[in-house]
Structures are given as C-alpha cells and as structure tokens.
Write an enzyme that holds these catalytic residues in place. Structure first.
Site, mmCIF file in Angstrom:
data_model
loop_
_atom_site.group_PDB
_atom_site.id
_atom_site.type_symbol
_atom_site.label_atom_id
_atom_site.label_comp_id
_atom_site.label_asym_id
_atom_site.label_seq_id
_atom_site.Cartn_x
_atom_site.Cartn_y
_atom_site.Cartn_z
ATOM 1 N N ASP A 248 0.834 -1.202 0.000
ATOM 2 C CA ASP A 248 0.000 0.000 0.000
ATOM 3 C C ASP A 248 0.874 1.259 0.000
ATOM 4 O O ASP A 248 1.961 1.258 0.574
ATOM 5 C CB ASP A 248 -0.903 -0.029 1.247
ATOM 6 C CG ASP A 248 -2.073 0.928 1.127
ATOM 7 O OD1 ASP A 248 -2.324 1.445 0.016
ATOM 8 O OD2 ASP A 248 -2.743 1.158 2.147
ATOM 9 N N ARG B 247 2.095 -5.134 6.020
ATOM 10 C CA ARG B 247 1.331 -4.117 5.296
ATOM 11 C C ARG B 247 2.121 -2.827 5.322
ATOM 12 O O ARG B 247 2.449 -2.314 6.404
ATOM 13 C CB ARG B 247 -0.058 -3.897 5.892
ATOM 14 C CG ARG B 247 -0.831 -2.838 5.102
ATOM 15 C CD ARG B 247 -2.258 -2.661 5.509
ATOM 16 N NE ARG B 247 -2.901 -1.729 4.571
ATOM 17 C CZ ARG B 247 -4.146 -1.808 4.153
ATOM 18 N NH1 ARG B 247 -4.929 -2.760 4.590
ATOM 19 N NH2 ARG B 247 -4.646 -0.923 3.292
ATOM 20 N N ASN C 185 -10.807 -3.209 -5.497
ATOM 21 C CA ASN C 185 -10.111 -2.209 -6.326
ATOM 22 C C ASN C 185 -10.825 -1.941 -7.663
ATOM 23 O O ASN C 185 -10.546 -0.940 -8.323
ATOM 24 C CB ASN C 185 -8.659 -2.629 -6.613
ATOM 25 C CG ASN C 185 -7.727 -2.454 -5.427
ATOM 26 O OD1 ASN C 185 -6.736 -3.153 -5.290
ATOM 27 N ND2 ASN C 185 -8.035 -1.491 -4.558
HETATM 28 C C1 FPP Z 1 -1.449 0.263 -3.483
HETATM 29 O O1 FPP Z 1 -1.222 1.616 -3.614
HETATM 30 C C2 FPP Z 1 -1.152 -0.606 -4.601
HETATM 31 C C3 FPP Z 1 -2.064 -1.182 -5.456
HETATM 32 C C4 FPP Z 1 -3.483 -0.857 -5.566
HETATM 33 C C5 FPP Z 1 -1.683 -2.269 -6.329
HETATM 34 C C6 FPP Z 1 -0.703 -1.997 -7.382
HETATM 35 C C7 FPP Z 1 0.573 -2.598 -7.056
HETATM 36 C C8 FPP Z 1 1.626 -2.464 -7.845
HETATM 37 C C9 FPP Z 1 1.563 -1.713 -9.116
HETATM 38 C C10 FPP Z 1 2.883 -3.115 -7.445
HETATM 39 C C11 FPP Z 1 3.310 -4.070 -8.497
HETATM 40 C C12 FPP Z 1 2.669 -5.356 -8.454
HETATM 41 C C13 FPP Z 1 2.801 -6.336 -9.385
HETATM 42 C C14 FPP Z 1 2.414 -7.707 -9.059
HETATM 43 C C15 FPP Z 1 3.352 -6.101 -10.731
HETATM 44 P P1 FPP Z 1 -2.447 2.613 -3.448
HETATM 45 O O2 FPP Z 1 -2.840 3.044 -4.826
HETATM 46 O O3 FPP Z 1 -3.535 1.987 -2.668
HETATM 47 O O4 FPP Z 1 -1.783 3.771 -2.658
HETATM 48 P P2 FPP Z 1 -2.485 4.875 -1.709
HETATM 49 O O5 FPP Z 1 -3.091 4.140 -0.556
HETATM 50 O O6 FPP Z 1 -1.346 5.742 -1.301
HETATM 51 O O7 FPP Z 1 -3.493 5.590 -2.558
#
Ligand code: FPP
Length: 244
Positions: free
Chosen positions: A16, A184, A64
């Site tokens: 996260d 986390r 998501n």
């Molecule tokens: C959280 O940050 C991350 C995600 C929703 C998933 C995306 C993950 C990646 C791109 C890492 C790479 C993974 C793979 C398997 C290629 P957020 O958007 O929730 O951050 P915030 O809480 O600061 O808004």
C-alpha cells in the site's frame, strides 16, 4: 545470529501507498504504481535470496474494481507489461508463479498471460510467488465452500469429513506453507479482505513506509521483528519455552 526457524517460510504483503508516494512528489498516481513495480522486483529478489519459501503479494483486490476506470485500466496494462517483461527473469531464477483471484473477471488477454506465466514456471522448485489479482479473502472462502458442497452433493464427500485441512486444500493458496508473516506498508493497520483464513496464526507487521520506499533493508527489519516474536499457537509462554 538467526536460525532457520527464525525465518518465515511464507510471507504475504499488502503493498500500500503507491498513490501517496506519487502525490507527495506532485506526480500522477500511475507514477506511484510504476515505482511500486520496482519495489516489487527488489522484494521478490530479496525474499528469494534470504531463503523464504513462498511470497504472496496483493496486487489488486476485489474492491479495487471500484477505483476510477482510468486507474483500473492503467493498472491492468501495467500488470500485462510487467508479466511480459519479468516472467523470463522469474523463470531463470527458478521461481514458480501462481495467480490467485477471480481471474475470469480479467481480460482474455491478461488471463492468457497469467496462464502462460504459470505454465512456463510450473517446473521450478525455488521460491513460490503467488500474485493476488482480483482477489478477496471472502471470495476465496466462498469459493472453497462451493467446491466442497458440490463434492458433498455429488456423493464424493461426507459433510462430517470436512475439516481444517480439507478446507485449506480448497483455498487458493492450497499446498503453500502456512502463512507466517503478513506485512502491510503505507501506515494503515487493517487486513482489507486479504487472506482471511490463512492468517489465523500469522504475525502481523505494519509499517508507515510507502510501498515504493520498501526495499531489502525494510524487509530485513520485518524479518527481525518476526524473529523476535514468540509463536504460541494457543499455548502458554511457559509451554513454548519448556524443553521437549
Ligand atoms: C497500493 O497503492 C497498490 C495497489 C493498488 C496495487 C498496485 C501494485 C503495484 C503496481 C505493485 C506491483 C505489483 C505487481 C504484481 C506487478 P495505493 O494506490 O492503494 O496507494 P495509496 O493508498 O497511497 O493511494
């Protein structure tokens, strides 16, 4: 000096903080996700080097899907691109890849890529990497209940024979070592519908570090935390400390 017992066999990570990382730099969210991919690569490498047997990463949750359409589609393109680029490297490093989640919700193109990555790495016996995409812990449990009830209805199984072990065998992470440590990043202290069944006895490690800033030194801090925990599995501290 840490012993083998001090090292978690199976680590899961809620990655996260990509969005906040980008925002703090005045950049769009997708920049944060790209930086998140770099962190992911470094952590996969570091975990394998340290001898971790299994690593499960929460890349995209069932919830998501409700993000803005533009972010969802940019994440899906990013997953495709990452697979295109990284599977060869994972394979060369003897890593076995598995995808867990409602894959039928993904595009055909991405589903094919996932299946190809699993097939290409199926024979590897190094670290197992499970990528959770369109995954939810409740979805996983409901799925297992459905599978087992179909077997009961077909007369293959008696409901009184269903136990913890059989149930776990019907979940997405079947066959992987028990989940020892959940990490986390990003400061929130919640589970967000991740591996609900699997984390029954996991140690929980929350860090304010945003995912793009989480590297090998931060992983080592989490491993140190884990090594310092006394795992009692319901017993008393005295029982755990008593010589066998
Ligand atoms: C959280 O940050 C991350 C995600 C929703 C998933 C995306 C993950 C990646 C791109 C890492 C790479 C993974 C793979 C398997 C290629 P957020 O958007 O929730 O951050 P915030 O809480 O600061 O808004």
């Amino acid at each position: 000096m840490s012993t083998e017992e001090d090292l978690p066999q199976h680590i899961a990570i809620i990655m996260d903080g990509n969005g906040r990382w980008a925002k703090s730099r005045g950049k769009p969210r997708h920049t944060g996700h790209r930086a998140g991919v770099k962190a992911t690569r470094a952590i996969v490498e570091a975990a394998a080097e340290r001898g971790v047997r299994a690593l499960t990463l929460f890349a995209f949750s069932s919830e998501n899907w409700s993000r803005p359409e533009e972010e969802v589609s940019s994440l899906m393109s990013l997953f495709f691109e990452v697979l295109q680029r990284e599977v060869e490297i994972l394979d060369k490093n003897n890593i076995r890849v598995r995808f867990v989640g409602a894959r039928e919700q993904l595009s055909d193109r991405l589903q094919k890529k996932l299946a190809a990555a699993e097939a290409q790495t199926a024979g590897n016996d190094g670290m197992e990497l499970a990528l959770a995409v369109a995954y939810g812990g409740r979805w996983d449990i409901v799925n297992a209940v459905r599978q087992l009830s179909e077997r009961v209805a077909a007369g293959e199984l008696r409901s009184e024979d269903i136990n913890d072990e059989l149930f776990a065998d019907s979940l997405s992470l079947a066959g992987m070592p028990p989940l020892d440590l959940l990490i986390r990043t990003g400061g929130e202290q919640r589970i967000s519908n991740f591996l609900l069944w699997d984390m029954a006895y996991s140690e929980l490690y929350f860090t304010p570090t945003l995912w793009p800033d989480f590297g090998a030194p931060q992983l080592d801090e989490a491993l140190e935390f884990y090594a310092g925990r006394q795992r009692r599995f319901g017993r008393t501290g005295e029982q755990v400390d008593a010589p066998a």
